[in-house]
Scaffold this motif. Structure first.
Motif, PDB file in Angstrom:
ATOM      1  N   VAL A   1       0.897  -0.956   0.103  1.00 59.38           N
ATOM      2  CA  VAL A   1       0.357   0.432  -0.475  1.00 59.38           C
ATOM      3  C   VAL A   1       0.581   0.618  -0.043  1.00 59.38           C
ATOM      4  CG1 VAL A   1      -1.850   1.630   0.964  1.00 59.38           C
ATOM      5  CG2 VAL A   1      -1.754  -1.623   0.786  1.00 59.38           C
ATOM      6  N   GLU A   2       2.190   1.423   1.188  1.00 57.73           N
ATOM      7  CA  GLU A   2       2.772   2.361   0.878  1.00 57.73           C
ATOM      8  C   GLU A   2       3.256   2.844  -0.628  1.00 57.73           C
ATOM      9  OE1 GLU A   2       5.837   1.254   4.084  1.00 57.73           O
ATOM     10  OE2 GLU A   2       3.994   2.087   5.798  1.00 57.73           O
ATOM     11  N   ALA A   3       3.842   1.494  -1.453  1.00 53.58           N
ATOM     12  CA  ALA A   3       4.334   1.448  -2.316  1.00 53.58           C
ATOM     13  C   ALA A   3       3.596   2.104  -3.587  1.00 53.58           C
ATOM     14  CB  ALA A   3       5.117   0.604  -3.177  1.00 53.58           C
ATOM     15  N   LEU A   4       2.056   1.505  -3.351  1.00 53.41           N
ATOM     16  CA  LEU A   4       1.088   2.135  -4.048  1.00 53.41           C
ATOM     17  C   LEU A   4       1.042   3.649  -4.084  1.00 53.41           C
ATOM     18  CD1 LEU A   4      -0.910  -0.839  -4.395  1.00 53.41           C
ATOM     19  CD2 LEU A   4       0.565   0.004  -6.372  1.00 53.41           C
ATOM     20  N   ASP A   5       0.794   3.668  -2.986  1.00 52.31           N
ATOM     21  CA  ASP A   5       0.282   5.718  -2.918  1.00 52.31           C
ATOM     22  C   ASP A   5       1.631   6.531  -3.552  1.00 52.31           C
ATOM     23  OD1 ASP A   5      -1.939   5.555  -1.082  1.00 52.31           O
ATOM     24  OD2 ASP A   5      -0.902   4.701   0.705  1.00 52.31           O
ATOM     25  N   CYS A   6       2.924   6.005  -3.453  1.00 54.21           N
ATOM     26  CA  CYS A   6       4.323   6.696  -4.191  1.00 54.21           C
ATOM     27  C   CYS A   6       4.185   6.658  -5.606  1.00 54.21           C
ATOM     28  CB  CYS A   6       5.287   6.161  -3.621  1.00 54.21           C
ATOM     29  SG  CYS A   6       5.822   6.073  -2.142  1.00 54.21           S
ATOM     30  N   CYS A   7       2.730   6.250  -6.233  1.00 52.55           N
ATOM     31  CA  CYS A   7       2.446   6.213  -7.441  1.00 52.55           C
ATOM     32  C   CYS A   7       1.940   6.874  -8.473  1.00 52.55           C
ATOM     33  CB  CYS A   7       2.005   4.499  -8.522  1.00 52.55           C
ATOM     34  SG  CYS A   7       3.068   3.739  -7.675  1.00 52.55           S
ATOM     35  N   ARG A   8       2.226   7.244  -9.255  1.00 54.50           N
ATOM     36  CA  ARG A   8       1.546   8.525  -9.482  1.00 54.50           C
ATOM     37  C   ARG A   8       0.888   8.602 -10.620  1.00 54.50           C
ATOM     38  NH1 ARG A   8       6.529  11.767 -12.453  1.00 54.50           N
ATOM     39  NH2 ARG A   8       6.787   9.427 -12.736  1.00 54.50           N
ATOM     40  N   PRO A   9      -0.715   8.899 -11.197  1.00 51.10           N
ATOM     41  CA  PRO A   9      -1.855   7.880 -11.855  1.00 51.10           C
ATOM     42  C   PRO A   9      -1.643   8.384 -13.123  1.00 51.10           C
ATOM     43  CG  PRO A   9      -2.292   9.465 -10.463  1.00 51.10           C
ATOM     44  CD  PRO A   9      -1.404   9.660 -10.391  1.00 51.10           C
ATOM     45  N   GLY A  10      -1.283   6.868 -13.815  1.00 56.48           N
ATOM     46  CA  GLY A  10      -1.065   6.614 -15.224  1.00 56.48           C
ATOM     47  C   GLY A  10       0.640   7.150 -15.898  1.00 56.48           C
ATOM     48  N   SER A  11       1.299   6.419 -14.640  1.00 54.69           N
ATOM     49  CA  SER A  11       2.603   6.872 -14.305  1.00 54.69           C
ATOM     50  C   SER A  11       2.843   5.129 -14.759  1.00 54.69           C
ATOM     51  CB  SER A  11       3.455   7.552 -13.242  1.00 54.69           C
ATOM     52  OG  SER A  11       3.447   6.151 -12.309  1.00 54.69           O
ATOM     53  N   ASP A  12       3.847   4.948 -14.753  1.00 52.44           N
ATOM     54  CA  ASP A  12       5.286   4.051 -14.788  1.00 52.44           C
ATOM     55  C   ASP A  12       5.753   3.621 -13.911  1.00 52.44           C
ATOM     56  OD1 ASP A  12       3.682   2.675 -18.200  1.00 52.44           O
ATOM     57  OD2 ASP A  12       6.043   3.996 -18.408  1.00 52.44           O
ATOM     58  N   ASP A  13       5.152   4.261 -12.791  1.00 50.64           N
ATOM     59  CA  ASP A  13       6.689   4.343 -11.908  1.00 50.64           C
ATOM     60  C   ASP A  13       6.489   2.521 -11.167  1.00 50.64           C
ATOM     61  OD1 ASP A  13       6.799   6.731 -11.236  1.00 50.64           O
ATOM     62  OD2 ASP A  13       5.067   7.395  -9.956  1.00 50.64           O
ATOM     63  N   LEU A  14       5.870   1.212 -11.362  1.00 50.87           N
ATOM     64  CA  LEU A  14       6.450   0.548 -10.707  1.00 50.87           C
ATOM     65  C   LEU A  14       6.965  -0.426 -11.490  1.00 50.87           C
ATOM     66  CD1 LEU A  14       2.438  -0.800 -10.021  1.00 50.87           C
ATOM     67  CD2 LEU A  14       3.774  -0.308  -8.816  1.00 50.87           C
TER      68      LEU A  14
ATOM     69  N   PRO B   1      -4.184 -10.383  -9.114  1.00 50.68           N
ATOM     70  CA  PRO B   1      -4.838  -9.849  -9.751  1.00 50.68           C
ATOM     71  C   PRO B   1      -5.953  -9.085  -8.540  1.00 50.68           C
ATOM     72  CG  PRO B   1      -5.359 -12.203 -10.422  1.00 50.68           C
ATOM     73  CD  PRO B   1      -4.316 -11.617  -9.666  1.00 50.68           C
ATOM     74  N   ALA B   2      -5.232  -9.287  -7.064  1.00 48.47           N
ATOM     75  CA  ALA B   2      -5.907  -8.266  -6.297  1.00 48.47           C
ATOM     76  C   ALA B   2      -5.421  -7.202  -6.487  1.00 48.47           C
ATOM     77  CB  ALA B   2      -5.825  -9.501  -5.093  1.00 48.47           C
ATOM     78  N   ALA B   3      -3.512  -7.642  -6.057  1.00 45.69           N
ATOM     79  CA  ALA B   3      -2.869  -5.960  -5.931  1.00 45.69           C
ATOM     80  C   ALA B   3      -3.207  -5.541  -7.006  1.00 45.69           C
ATOM     81  CB  ALA B   3      -1.554  -6.906  -5.648  1.00 45.69           C
ATOM     82  N   ALA B   4      -3.659  -5.610  -7.894  1.00 43.98           N
ATOM     83  CA  ALA B   4      -3.562  -4.920  -9.600  1.00 43.98           C
ATOM     84  C   ALA B   4      -5.351  -4.040  -9.343  1.00 43.98           C
ATOM     85  CB  ALA B   4      -3.925  -5.943 -10.347  1.00 43.98           C
ATOM     86  N   ARG B   5      -6.267  -4.946  -8.799  1.00 44.20           N
ATOM     87  CA  ARG B   5      -7.534  -4.190  -8.268  1.00 44.20           C
ATOM     88  C   ARG B   5      -6.617  -2.871  -6.857  1.00 44.20           C
ATOM     89  NH1 ARG B   5      -9.533  -9.230  -8.961  1.00 44.20           N
ATOM     90  NH2 ARG B   5      -9.641  -9.389  -6.625  1.00 44.20           N
ATOM     91  N   LEU B   6      -6.419  -3.078  -6.063  1.00 44.08           N
ATOM     92  CA  LEU B   6      -6.225  -2.298  -5.510  1.00 44.08           C
ATOM     93  C   LEU B   6      -5.235  -1.036  -6.323  1.00 44.08           C
ATOM     94  CD1 LEU B   6      -5.585  -1.500  -2.777  1.00 44.08           C
ATOM     95  CD2 LEU B   6      -3.804  -2.765  -2.035  1.00 44.08           C
ATOM     96  N   SER B   7      -4.169  -1.066  -6.700  1.00 47.59           N
ATOM     97  CA  SER B   7      -3.390  -0.289  -7.366  1.00 47.59           C
ATOM     98  C   SER B   7      -4.359   0.319  -8.606  1.00 47.59           C
ATOM     99  CB  SER B   7      -2.112  -1.330  -8.512  1.00 47.59           C
ATOM    100  OG  SER B   7      -1.484  -0.310  -9.286  1.00 47.59           O
ATOM    101  N   ARG B   8      -5.524   0.101  -8.913  1.00 49.37           N
ATOM    102  CA  ARG B   8      -6.001   0.288  -9.854  1.00 49.37           C
ATOM    103  C   ARG B   8      -7.282   1.787  -9.141  1.00 49.37           C
ATOM    104  NH1 ARG B   8      -6.158  -4.357 -12.834  1.00 49.37           N
ATOM    105  NH2 ARG B   8      -8.182  -4.978 -11.980  1.00 49.37           N
ATOM    106  N   ARG B   9      -7.273   0.819  -7.811  1.00 42.52           N
ATOM    107  CA  ARG B   9      -7.898   1.917  -7.630  1.00 42.52           C
ATOM    108  C   ARG B   9      -7.577   3.158  -6.487  1.00 42.52           C
ATOM    109  NH1 ARG B   9     -10.398  -3.582  -5.470  1.00 42.52           N
ATOM    110  NH2 ARG B   9     -12.317  -4.382  -6.790  1.00 42.52           N
ATOM    111  N   LEU B  10      -6.471   3.021  -6.457  1.00 41.53           N
ATOM    112  CA  LEU B  10      -5.392   3.858  -5.763  1.00 41.53           C
ATOM    113  C   LEU B  10      -5.336   4.356  -6.770  1.00 41.53           C
ATOM    114  CD1 LEU B  10      -3.351   2.400  -2.966  1.00 41.53           C
ATOM    115  CD2 LEU B  10      -5.343   3.254  -2.762  1.00 41.53           C
ATOM    116  N   GLN B  11      -5.512   4.664  -7.866  1.00 42.13           N
ATOM    117  CA  GLN B  11      -4.436   5.404  -8.894  1.00 42.13           C
ATOM    118  C   GLN B  11      -6.028   6.252  -9.342  1.00 42.13           C
ATOM    119  OE1 GLN B  11      -2.133   5.137 -12.182  1.00 42.13           O
ATOM    120  NE2 GLN B  11      -0.483   5.433  -9.942  1.00 42.13           N
ATOM    121  N   ASN B  12      -7.148   5.415  -8.647  1.00 47.74           N
ATOM    122  CA  ASN B  12      -8.486   6.303  -9.098  1.00 47.74           C
ATOM    123  C   ASN B  12      -9.203   7.519  -8.505  1.00 47.74           C
ATOM    124  OD1 ASN B  12      -9.069   4.988 -12.008  1.00 47.74           O
ATOM    125  ND2 ASN B  12     -10.689   3.377 -10.904  1.00 47.74           N
TER     126      ASN B  12
END
Length: 273
Positions: free
Chosen positions: A8-21, A37-48
């Protein structure tokens, strides 16, 4: 390995639409998102969530004189801290403390004062960045989508940031259009281009006929409710149609002629999506 908190901390650092991962510092989180897939869904939700916050800030008008008022209050706070330090120094002189102890006290007070000033300055910088550097939010329109969809798909193909779809199943948050008779083979995040949460499905078939479908969640009226049997746009060898159904805006981009476009549209009886 990475635990849930670190993810969660790492995903919070990512900018929307970026390749930060794809950065080396976030490589563990990127591998987790690719594999789970669950981590991918979490990533998309945080970006949204980040995108919605960006829209909310950009849609709000900057209050007149906001920066000047913040700077004025910051100056008042600085002067007040100077007064407090003067009073504290007078109190210290009345106390029976040696010079070494007084120096420690003064250093501690100065450190606290500068930390407070740094926090206030950071707030000013954050407000300025939000107001002046975030681009204005523009509502989706069918004309804009038809104008730019071909370029967006081309950019995605050149970037090569496509992710595979296990069993060719679409993402839960971005359902395929029932009206499109093609199997999605991979997907890419198109949010940075569209300016809203969006993905593109690669519909290229085994024979190499290239096509893509942009999927954009939107509750606002943008386009008609059925896919056009004749492309809305047919320039540069790209056939593009736009429609809206089930809370999604769909933009179909097909390389070829109108026949290639119609071959992807399901003309079966019944409602289309």
């Amino acid at each position: 390995m990475i635990d849930d908190r670190q993810l969660v901390e790492a995903l919070d650092c990512c900018r929307p639409g970026s390749d930060d991962l794809r950065l080396s510092e976030l490589a563990d989180a990127g591998r987790c998102v690719d594999a789970d897939p669950a981590a991918a869904r979490l990533s998309r939700r945080l970006q949204n969530v980040d995108r919605l916050m960006k829209v909310a800030v950009c849609d709000g008008a900057e209050p007149a004189g906001l920066a000047e008022r913040i700077l004025a209050r910051l100056g008042e706070a600085q002067r007040s801290m100077g007064d407090v330090q003067s009073v504290a120094a007078a109190e210290d002189r009345s106390l029976d403390v040696n010079s070494e102890t007084r120096q420690i006290i003064n250093r501690t007070r100065r450190s606290w004062a500068w930390q407070l000033l740094a926090v206030a300055a950071s707030l000013i910088i954050a407000v300025g960045a939000a107001v002046h550097f975030w681009p204005s939010h523009h509502p989706l329109s069918a004309d804009a989508l038809l104008t730019h969809a071909g370029d967006w798909v081309s950019q995605l193909r050149h970037a090569g940031n496509w992710k595979s779809l296990p069993s060719h199943q679409p993402l839960d948050e971005y359902p395929m259009a029932n009206a499109v008779g093609a199997i999605p083979r991979q997907w890419a995040d198109a949010s940075a281009m569209v300016g809203a949460g969006a993905i593109a499905y690669d519909l290229t078939d085994a024979a190499g006929h290239r096509a893509a479908l942009l999927v954009i969640p939107s509750s606002s009226p943008v386009a008609g409710t059925r896919p056009p049997m004749t492309p809305d746009s047919s320039t540069g060898g790209l056939m593009i149609g736009c429609w809206q159904a089930g809370g999604m805006v769909y933009v179909l981009v097909v390389e070829g002629d109108q026949r290639a476009y119609r071959n992807l549209i399901d003309v079966a009886d019944g409602p289309l999506a």
